[in-house]
Design a protein around this motif. Sequence first.
Motif, PDB file in Angstrom:
ATOM      1  N   ALA A 169       0.736  -1.415   0.281  1.00 27.19           N
ATOM      2  CA  ALA A 169       0.426   0.283  -0.060  1.00 27.19           C
ATOM      3  C   ALA A 169       0.779   1.302  -0.150  1.00 27.19           C
ATOM      4  O   ALA A 169       0.767   2.111  -0.560  1.00 27.19           O
ATOM      5  N   ASN A 177      -0.757   3.339   6.475  1.00 34.15           N
ATOM      6  CA  ASN A 177      -2.295   2.264   6.635  1.00 34.15           C
ATOM      7  C   ASN A 177      -3.051   2.313   7.795  1.00 34.15           C
ATOM      8  O   ASN A 177      -4.180   1.151   7.462  1.00 34.15           O
ATOM      9  N   MET A 215      -6.099   2.694  -0.977  1.00 33.63           N
ATOM     10  CA  MET A 215      -7.327   2.768  -1.257  1.00 33.63           C
ATOM     11  C   MET A 215      -7.988   3.510  -0.006  1.00 33.63           C
ATOM     12  O   MET A 215      -9.247   3.257   0.630  1.00 33.63           O
ATOM     13  N   TYR A 223     -10.187  10.363  -4.666  1.00 30.93           N
ATOM     14  CA  TYR A 223      -8.644   9.386  -3.719  1.00 30.93           C
ATOM     15  C   TYR A 223      -7.948  10.867  -2.467  1.00 30.93           C
ATOM     16  O   TYR A 223      -8.029  11.524  -3.414  1.00 30.93           O
ATOM     17  N   ARG A 275      -6.063   2.270   5.535  1.00 38.03           N
ATOM     18  CA  ARG A 275      -6.212   2.055   4.378  1.00 38.03           C
ATOM     19  C   ARG A 275      -8.064   0.903   4.033  1.00 38.03           C
ATOM     20  O   ARG A 275      -8.326   0.848   5.389  1.00 38.03           O
ATOM     21  N   ASP A 276      -8.342   0.820   3.141  1.00 38.38           N
ATOM     22  CA  ASP A 276      -9.687   0.484   2.717  1.00 38.38           C
ATOM     23  C   ASP A 276     -10.610   1.099   2.777  1.00 38.38           C
ATOM     24  O   ASP A 276     -11.811   0.443   3.670  1.00 38.38           O
ATOM     25  N   GLU A 277     -10.248   2.397   4.035  1.00 37.87           N
ATOM     26  CA  GLU A 277     -11.442   3.176   4.448  1.00 37.87           C
ATOM     27  C   GLU A 277     -11.926   4.691   3.286  1.00 37.87           C
ATOM     28  O   GLU A 277     -10.674   5.260   2.243  1.00 37.87           O
TER      29      GLU A 277
END
Length: 422
Positions: free
Chosen positions: A206, A237, A364, A377, A240-242
Amino acid sequence: MLDLKLIRENPSIIKEKLSTRGDGAAYVDKILQLDIERRECIGKAEGLKSLRNTVSAEIAKMKKAGEDASGKIAEMKKVSDDIKSLDEKLSVIEKDINEILINIPNIPADGIPVGKTADENIEVRQWGEKLNGDFKYLDHVELGKKHDILNFETGAKISGSGFPFYKGKGAILERALINFMLDSHRVNGYTEVFMPFLVNRASMEAAEKVPKFEDDMYRIDSDDLFAIPTAEVPILNIHRDEILKYDDLPIKYCGYTACFRREAGSYGRDLRGLLRVHQFNKVELINFCTPETSYDEMEKMLLNACGILEALNIHYRILDICTGDMGFAGSKQYDIETWSPAENKFLEASSVTNCTDFQSRRAMVRFKRPDQKGTEYIHILNGSGLATSRLMVSLLESYQTPDGKIIVPKVLHKYTGFETIG
RNA sequence: GGAGAGAUGGGUGAGUGGCUGAAACCAACGGUUUGCUAAACCGUCGUACGCUGUAAAAGUGUAUCCCGAGUUCGAAUCUCGGUCUCUCCGCCA
């Protein structure tokens, strides 16, 4: 990682901008070709999947009604096989695209210096003045030995070369610097965090450190964990993915970690003492913000880092890093270099980088604007604020007296509990 | 290290092969009602990718119920592998 759509829609602009950054531009055409194949493949596969879904529903109905569906089932068996082979083809294409994409650096921001090497970086400004006392400045290695506060042989004995060992007032001074920096940044609005020093592969990916720079990282094979090269990795991180809330932005973190770098291939360069080590301490600043504010936030972050040096009264300069010397994920980068009177040169102590959406796409990390559909983003900035190793060099050397003592900067007194070394 | 349980949308949580992208509830957002607040009621309410399309929009298809592989015409649901979390025991800073 760059945006595939952006490349597709503006190939010539992307090529032009990347041409100032190594060989990134050469990949663009290959990506475009693969992207066409990819979309063809998706179109075919999804058409068949749609058919399969429809007919499967019909089969369900027929079965419920007690009719014979064996003809349709046989038909769909064939369709499923075709889907499977298309999906396999697609995954190969996507793997190829990804492999290229992870080797393309970020697009440089407009207005940054174009150049190939560090010689073409542009000095933005200096603060303070070079010291020119009429005595011979001892370097930090000599000072460390003289006062028994730094011992590189002991570090080498314990771990190997490049693992510094601090002792007595040296250890306390190191800790004082870290605490002083964290306290300062907290006042500047950063939330302090303390994190794992070992991270998993997904976290490294990432942060765009792996696989491209895997050889520069310490890795623990048995668990596939990596020793972090910078606190940027764990902090990045966190989200991450949030999908972050617009109202929460900018989100600012500061955190201390040890940093581990193999420095493979750099043997012989700046090896003395603390100048280039495998383990060092750093307080890192990270800012998650909107695209329209990221360059302003970057200037603020730069000032936050400079504020530490000004409080310590250490001579420094700021460089606007040129396209060729900039880090892989960066779109714009400032380096802060502190003066070493014994080395008679500036040493890189900090790097403030706007990575724009380059890392957030891989990680992400997105945000949603109020009253607007979809996500964007986020822009991620990182900055050292600062690394203690090079800072320690400048500090020890700059604060030495003609009779070989070291004065502790005033702002650190409350952290050290002593005012001089020696 | 030993034994067991589990992972579903922002949250709680239902769902054991066929209109289930997924009930219900909560939160959030928009609206109605209201002197104000509260309450009630109605509506909206994931993401990614593809295609059509626009000034913006919108429409449509596909995928997604931890990850990966498999079985099947069809998988949140069955099988195998992995990751993570929790509980108990042991060990331990």
